[in-house]
Write a protein that holds these residues in place. Structure first.
Motif, PDB file in Angstrom:
ATOM      1  N   UNK A  64       3.642   9.433  -8.673  1.00 52.03           N
ATOM      2  CA  UNK A  64       3.446   8.882  -7.334  1.00 52.03           C
ATOM      3  C   UNK A  64       4.783   8.553  -6.679  1.00 52.03           C
ATOM      4  N   UNK A  65       4.921   8.945  -5.403  1.00 57.91           N
ATOM      5  CA  UNK A  65       6.147   8.725  -4.641  1.00 57.91           C
ATOM      6  C   UNK A  65       5.831   7.875  -3.409  1.00 57.91           C
ATOM      7  N   UNK A  66       6.580   6.815  -3.226  1.00 59.45           N
ATOM      8  CA  UNK A  66       6.318   5.888  -2.121  1.00 59.45           C
ATOM      9  C   UNK A  66       7.025   6.311  -0.832  1.00 59.45           C
ATOM     10  N   UNK A  67       6.782   5.549   0.219  1.00 56.38           N
ATOM     11  CA  UNK A  67       7.355   5.838   1.522  1.00 56.38           C
ATOM     12  C   UNK A  67       8.650   5.084   1.761  1.00 56.38           C
ATOM     13  N   UNK A  68       9.127   5.126   2.994  1.00 54.24           N
ATOM     14  CA  UNK A  68      10.382   4.495   3.388  1.00 54.24           C
ATOM     15  C   UNK A  68      10.380   3.016   3.037  1.00 54.24           C
ATOM     16  N   UNK A  69      11.387   2.593   2.265  1.00 50.81           N
ATOM     17  CA  UNK A  69      11.568   1.205   1.851  1.00 50.81           C
ATOM     18  C   UNK A  69      10.379   0.652   1.072  1.00 50.81           C
ATOM     19  N   UNK A  70       9.633   1.541   0.432  1.00 47.24           N
ATOM     20  CA  UNK A  70       8.538   1.110  -0.428  1.00 47.24           C
ATOM     21  C   UNK A  70       9.021   0.902  -1.849  1.00 47.24           C
ATOM     22  N   UNK A  71       8.067   0.813  -2.779  1.00 46.96           N
ATOM     23  CA  UNK A  71       8.376   0.708  -4.209  1.00 46.96           C
ATOM     24  C   UNK A  71       7.104   0.943  -5.006  1.00 46.96           C
ATOM     25  N   UNK A  72       7.232   0.879  -6.312  1.00 46.35           N
ATOM     26  CA  UNK A  72       6.111   1.187  -7.189  1.00 46.35           C
ATOM     27  C   UNK A  72       5.018   0.153  -7.230  1.00 46.35           C
ATOM     28  N   UNK A  73       5.217  -0.984  -6.534  1.00 41.16           N
ATOM     29  CA  UNK A  73       4.187  -2.019  -6.524  1.00 41.16           C
ATOM     30  C   UNK A  73       3.438  -2.101  -5.193  1.00 41.16           C
ATOM     31  N   UNK A  74       3.765  -1.233  -4.265  1.00 38.88           N
ATOM     32  CA  UNK A  74       3.019  -1.239  -3.015  1.00 38.88           C
ATOM     33  C   UNK A  74       1.562  -0.864  -3.294  1.00 38.88           C
ATOM     34  N   UNK A  75       0.605  -1.497  -2.603  1.00 39.48           N
ATOM     35  CA  UNK A  75      -0.813  -1.269  -2.920  1.00 39.48           C
ATOM     36  C   UNK A  75      -1.265   0.179  -2.771  1.00 39.48           C
ATOM     37  N   UNK A  88      -9.234   8.596 -16.405  1.00 39.08           N
ATOM     38  CA  UNK A  88      -8.708   9.353 -17.539  1.00 39.08           C
ATOM     39  C   UNK A  88      -7.310   9.909 -17.402  1.00 39.08           C
ATOM     40  N   UNK A  89      -6.565   9.544 -16.359  1.00 41.53           N
ATOM     41  CA  UNK A  89      -5.198  10.040 -16.202  1.00 41.53           C
ATOM     42  C   UNK A  89      -4.209   8.882 -16.258  1.00 41.53           C
ATOM     43  N   UNK A  90      -3.058   9.130 -16.873  1.00 41.29           N
ATOM     44  CA  UNK A  90      -1.952   8.189 -16.808  1.00 41.29           C
ATOM     45  C   UNK A  90      -1.281   8.325 -15.443  1.00 41.29           C
ATOM     46  N   UNK A  91      -0.492   7.330 -15.078  1.00 41.40           N
ATOM     47  CA  UNK A  91       0.195   7.360 -13.788  1.00 41.40           C
ATOM     48  C   UNK A  91       1.597   6.787 -13.936  1.00 41.40           C
ATOM     49  N   UNK A  92       2.512   7.320 -13.149  1.00 43.62           N
ATOM     50  CA  UNK A  92       3.852   6.753 -13.086  1.00 43.62           C
ATOM     51  C   UNK A  92       4.274   6.656 -11.630  1.00 43.62           C
ATOM     52  N   UNK A  93       4.684   5.468 -11.227  1.00 42.66           N
ATOM     53  CA  UNK A  93       5.160   5.224  -9.866  1.00 42.66           C
ATOM     54  C   UNK A  93       6.685   5.254  -9.883  1.00 42.66           C
ATOM     55  N   UNK A  94       7.259   6.164  -9.121  1.00 44.92           N
ATOM     56  CA  UNK A  94       8.711   6.246  -9.011  1.00 44.92           C
ATOM     57  C   UNK A  94       9.203   5.205  -8.013  1.00 44.92           C
ATOM     58  N   UNK A  95      10.228   4.443  -8.412  1.00 40.12           N
ATOM     59  CA  UNK A  95      10.964   3.612  -7.469  1.00 40.12           C
ATOM     60  C   UNK A  95      12.226   4.380  -7.092  1.00 40.12           C
ATOM     61  N   UNK A  96      12.325   4.805  -5.840  1.00 36.21           N
ATOM     62  CA  UNK A  96      13.521   5.539  -5.434  1.00 36.21           C
ATOM     63  C   UNK A  96      14.764   4.671  -5.631  1.00 36.21           C
ATOM     64  N   UNK A  97      15.904   5.317  -5.659  1.00 41.05           N
ATOM     65  CA  UNK A  97      17.171   4.619  -5.924  1.00 41.05           C
ATOM     66  C   UNK A  97      17.354   3.418  -4.980  1.00 41.05           C
ATOM     67  N   UNK A  98      17.568   2.267  -5.585  1.00 40.04           N
ATOM     68  CA  UNK A  98      17.820   1.057  -4.814  1.00 40.04           C
ATOM     69  C   UNK A  98      16.598   0.419  -4.202  1.00 40.04           C
ATOM     70  N   UNK A  99      15.400   0.849  -4.605  1.00 42.04           N
ATOM     71  CA  UNK A  99      14.169   0.372  -3.944  1.00 42.04           C
ATOM     72  C   UNK A  99      13.389  -0.657  -4.742  1.00 42.04           C
ATOM     73  N   UNK A 100      13.977  -1.197  -5.781  1.00 45.54           N
ATOM     74  CA  UNK A 100      13.225  -2.217  -6.524  1.00 45.54           C
ATOM     75  C   UNK A 100      14.054  -3.474  -6.746  1.00 45.54           C
TER      76      UNK A 100
END
Length: 319
Positions: A64-75, A88-100
């Motif tokens: 999963x990839x977030x939007x502008x100034x988002x992060x992996x905890x956005x709803x 039944x699927x695993x998930x990984x939320x990417x925090x873009x560089x400097x976004x967490x």
């Protein structure tokens, strides 16, 4: 592919694009247990990845990839992750560089056309985590990155099976012009405030690259992209950045089954951001344009959003 007729019918209040956008960004809550992993990139910088898992061991993963100034905890990120974990699927939320909450190590960071970090995460999922089926889902800026990645790369890993892109400004300049209009002033100013705040923090680490006086002249998103984004990432100026990073020009080359969901009442999107012609000409590209949904605001029953249900349906229908 023919354009998909949407079945999304929200309740009365959420037919308003502004209300659905604001509610989804500021009010919605999703409970999700995540595990943080930090990976080192080939340039020595890092990415933080937030993992969540299905109840049974899975060889399937959604990135999963977030939007502008988002992060992996956005709803909108955790909502999708939770829905896929429950199915039944695993998930990984990417925090873009400097976004967490922590500056990345380089002067450059992330932008709408930066696809190499996504590729690095895909390779990490395949080589280090042994996932054999990988799906991609991105929101806004993150969706543009996915579409550009799939269209510009000639050797997409076989493990990448399908993608979903939600509320996508696939013509960046067109979307930027919309954000600068009076109707979007609240959103524009909030984005700009957060971007400038983070840039001031970065300036302390790289004072030779940029002066605080120059940062203080930034009054619009275009000025931010002119002064920082374009220069830090090797573009001539903001317009050059928008032109080269827009995914619209790459859609014809996508060979991975891909669903785009762009609401017709999304105030962030220009007419160019609804790629009807491209979808009709590419058998791998599906375009759904609900009348409602605002920007990533597809509110639905039981706190599972319409785009989350459609993403799983799309994957199940193709695999």
């Amino acid at each position: 592919m023919p354009i998909i007729e949407s079945t999304y019918k929200p309740s009365f209040y959420f037919k308003n694009g502004f209300i659905s956008t604001v509610y989804s960004g500021l009010v919605r809550r999703v409970s999700l247990k995540q595990e943080r992993e930090r990976i080192t990139l080939k340039d020595g910088d890092f990415l933080d990845l937030d993992w969540s898992f299905s109840n049974s061991k899975s060889n399937k993963l959604i990135i999963l990839l977030h939007g502008l100034e988002g992060n992996g905890q956005r709803p909108y990120m955790t909502g999708t992750a939770n829905h896929f974990n429950n199915n039944g699927l695993d998930a990984v939320c990417i925090n873009f560089r400097g976004c967490r909450g922590e500056n990345n190590l380089k002067y450059y960071s992330y932008h709408s056309g930066e696809t190499e970090d996504l590729h690095a995460v895909i390779q990490h999922a395949i080589l280090s985590k042994n996932y054999s089926e990988i799906y991609l889902k991105g929101f806004s800026l993150g969706g543009n990155i996915i579409l550009k990645y799939l269209g510009e790369h000639h050797a997409i890993p076989d493990q990448v099976k399908a993608s979903i892109a939600v509320s996508i400004p696939c013509d960046l300049y067109g979307s930027c012009k919309e954000l600068h209009k009076l109707k979007n002033k609240l959103f524009h100013d909030r984005f700009l405030r957060d971007l400038v705040k983070h840039l001031k923090e970065k300036q302390k680490l790289f004072p030779e690259e940029l002066s605080i006086e120059l940062i203080n002249t930034i009054k619009t998103l275009i000025e931010f992209d002119t002064i920082y984004t374009s220069k830090a990432h090797g573009f001539r100026d903001a317009l050059d950045y928008y032109k080269k990073s827009s995914s619209l020009q790459f859609l014809h080359n996508i060979k991975t089954p891909t669903l785009i969901i762009n609401a017709l009442n999304d105030s962030f999107l220009s007419s160019e951001c609804y790629p009807v012609k491209e979808a009709k000409r590419n058998p791998n590209l599906y375009l759904e344009m609900p009348n409602y949904g605002g920007h990533a605001g597809f509110v639905d029953k039981k706190n599972v959003y319409y785009n989350e249900k459609r993403a799983l349906e799309f994957i199940n229908a193709n695999f």
